[in-house]
Scaffold this motif. Structure first.
Motif, PDB file in Angstrom:
ATOM      1  N   THR A 139       1.082  -1.162   0.073  1.00 21.39           N
ATOM      2  CA  THR A 139      -0.012  -0.065   0.081  1.00 21.39           C
ATOM      3  C   THR A 139       0.776   1.309  -0.146  1.00 21.39           C
ATOM      4  O   THR A 139       2.058   1.354   0.781  1.00 21.39           O
ATOM      5  CB  THR A 139      -0.899   0.020   1.228  1.00 21.39           C
ATOM      6  OG1 THR A 139      -1.495   1.250   1.324  1.00 21.39           O
ATOM      7  CG2 THR A 139      -0.089  -0.202   2.532  1.00 21.39           C
ATOM      8  N   PHE A 173      -2.811  -5.375  -3.534  1.00 24.75           N
ATOM      9  CA  PHE A 173      -2.491  -3.983  -3.014  1.00 24.75           C
ATOM     10  C   PHE A 173      -3.868  -3.490  -2.615  1.00 24.75           C
ATOM     11  O   PHE A 173      -5.025  -3.900  -3.030  1.00 24.75           O
ATOM     12  CB  PHE A 173      -1.923  -3.201  -4.235  1.00 24.75           C
ATOM     13  CG  PHE A 173      -0.705  -3.459  -4.691  1.00 24.75           C
ATOM     14  CD1 PHE A 173       0.497  -2.902  -4.400  1.00 24.75           C
ATOM     15  CD2 PHE A 173      -0.554  -4.668  -5.554  1.00 24.75           C
ATOM     16  CE1 PHE A 173       1.718  -3.096  -5.042  1.00 24.75           C
ATOM     17  CE2 PHE A 173       0.968  -4.925  -6.072  1.00 24.75           C
ATOM     18  CZ  PHE A 173       2.000  -4.230  -5.675  1.00 24.75           C
ATOM     19  N   SER A 174      -3.477  -2.291  -1.782  1.00 22.03           N
ATOM     20  CA  SER A 174      -4.917  -1.606  -1.144  1.00 22.03           C
ATOM     21  C   SER A 174      -4.609  -0.252  -0.824  1.00 22.03           C
ATOM     22  O   SER A 174      -3.488   0.196  -0.486  1.00 22.03           O
ATOM     23  CB  SER A 174      -5.417  -2.559   0.001  1.00 22.03           C
ATOM     24  OG  SER A 174      -6.541  -1.950   0.586  1.00 22.03           O
ATOM     25  N   PHE A 175      -5.622   0.798  -0.855  1.00 21.19           N
ATOM     26  CA  PHE A 175      -5.521   1.816  -0.272  1.00 21.19           C
ATOM     27  C   PHE A 175      -7.314   2.388   0.271  1.00 21.19           C
ATOM     28  O   PHE A 175      -7.804   1.847   0.066  1.00 21.19           O
ATOM     29  CB  PHE A 175      -4.831   2.801  -1.148  1.00 21.19           C
ATOM     30  CG  PHE A 175      -5.693   3.218  -2.417  1.00 21.19           C
ATOM     31  CD1 PHE A 175      -6.352   4.477  -2.515  1.00 21.19           C
ATOM     32  CD2 PHE A 175      -5.561   2.536  -3.500  1.00 21.19           C
ATOM     33  CE1 PHE A 175      -7.185   4.725  -3.786  1.00 21.19           C
ATOM     34  CE2 PHE A 175      -6.375   2.934  -4.630  1.00 21.19           C
ATOM     35  CZ  PHE A 175      -7.064   3.819  -4.771  1.00 21.19           C
TER      36      PHE A 175
END
Length: 352
Positions: free
Chosen positions: A258, A284-286
């Motif tokens: 992230t 992935f992340s946000f």
């Protein structure tokens, strides 16, 4: 769901090797981007039921365009304040028209009806709620998303990664097929949250009849002592400034995929390590409010936002160099579970 409940939180067990997803050879090594699409609130203050702002969603089309320029679809995991905001629904409805991005579910219990529980840290982890209340909240949210987008969502994340012993059974009952609530190598038990120390980066089947595919958020240990993994990282946490010193000396760092509080060079190294270790799907992340300054501690001003986008540009360049291609939710389901349905959800809420 298995695992054990203790006074300090829920700990899902390590998956059995037989439960790991056996990705088809032609799937290769891929990555996906999850967006925790949620209301704006003060991250440094106690949670409040009336913190429900969604103004940052006006910036989402421009943010989506940046990802689209790299050929990267997004999976927006939306919560109750988002799905009950007509403007947000209209914006997302336009964006999933790209044919590859999709809508999933994220549950923040403190703003999601029925509002029957006390607002407190322990109850911010949905899995700590009574099973009946967790199911009712999830049903309300799922039905709202289905009504707004014309298809039932099938991918879920518990807000604050707050999965519990009854969560997966509730997901199966409501027709979900993907969970991404588990954050590999993270431990929230100090807040009465779950402990994911035993959860690896590899996707695995879990829940009743193994009907759910778990896509853990990818966490990579880097540094000369990275083989020590979560156990060593936990021990370092008991020493004054132990983790910081280990990171500065390049002995051991824990890196989540992230841009939020993860330095670029460490993220690039984590990508290389994950690919080298044979992780077939990098997750992935946000958080959605990070696309506009002032809503999260990660993007406080224009300079932070510029750094946010530089992070993605560099990471996407490294992924391309390594031959790691983006994957849509539909492609993931097709590879993990067989051919995807051809219903309206193919490019809509479920993404399948």
């Amino acid at each position: 769901m298995g695992g054990r409940k203790t006074v300090s939180g829920y700990r899902p067990p390590a998956p059995a090797p037989a439960s790991f997803v056996d990705w088809p050879q032609d799937f290769g090594t891929r990555f996906t981007v999850f967006v925790d699409t949620e209301e704006e609130f003060d991250w440094g203050a106690p949670l409040r039921r009336d913190a429900r702002g969604t103004g940052h969603m006006a910036a989402m089309p421009a943010a989506h365009a940046r990802f689209a320029d790299h050929g990267v679809p997004l999976l927006w995991l939306i919560d109750y304040p988002i799905v009950t905001c007509p403007r947000s629904v209209w914006i997302l409805g336009q964006l999933i028209g790209d044919g590859r991005s999709s809508i999933g579910t994220q549950l923040h219990p403190w703003v999601n009806p029925p509002l029957d529980e006390e607002v407190c840290v322990r109850n911010s982890f949905t899995g700590n709620l009574p099973a009946e209340l967790e199911l009712r909240k999830l049903t309300v949210l799922t039905d709202a998303i289905a009504s707004a987008f014309g298809a039932r969502p099938i991918a879920y994340r518990a807000g604050r990664y707050g999965v519990g012993p009854n969560t997966l059974a509730a997901l199966v009952a409501l027709g979900y097929r993907i969970d991404t609530s588990m954050r590999s190598a993270y431990d929230y038990s100090s807040e009465d949250g779950p402990d994911f120390s035993a959860i690896p980066n590899h996707a695995f089947r879990t829940g009743p009849d193994r009907a759910i595919v778990e896509l853990p958020l990818t966490t990579v240990f880097t540094g000369h002592l990275r083989n020590g993994g979560a156990a060593l990282y936990r021990r370092l946490g008991k020493l004054p400034r132990g983790r910081g010193a280990a990171s500065r000396l390049k002995l051991l760092s824990r890196v989540a995929l992230t841009p939020e509080d993860m330095p670029l060079e460490e993220a690039l190294e984590a990508v290389r390590v994950a690919v080298g270790e044979g992780v077939k799907l990098l997750n992935f992340s946000f958080h959605s409010p990070s696309i506009e300054p002032g809503h999260t501690p990660y993007v406080r001003d224009a300079a932070d936002l510029a750094a946010f986008w530089r992070w993605w540009d560099a990471v996407f360049a490294e992924l391309a160099r390594l031959g790691v291609a983006p994957a849509s939710l539909g492609e993931i389901i097709d590879a993990a579970c067989g051919a995807a349905p051809t219903s309206a959800s193919a490019t809509g809420a479920g993404g399948l």
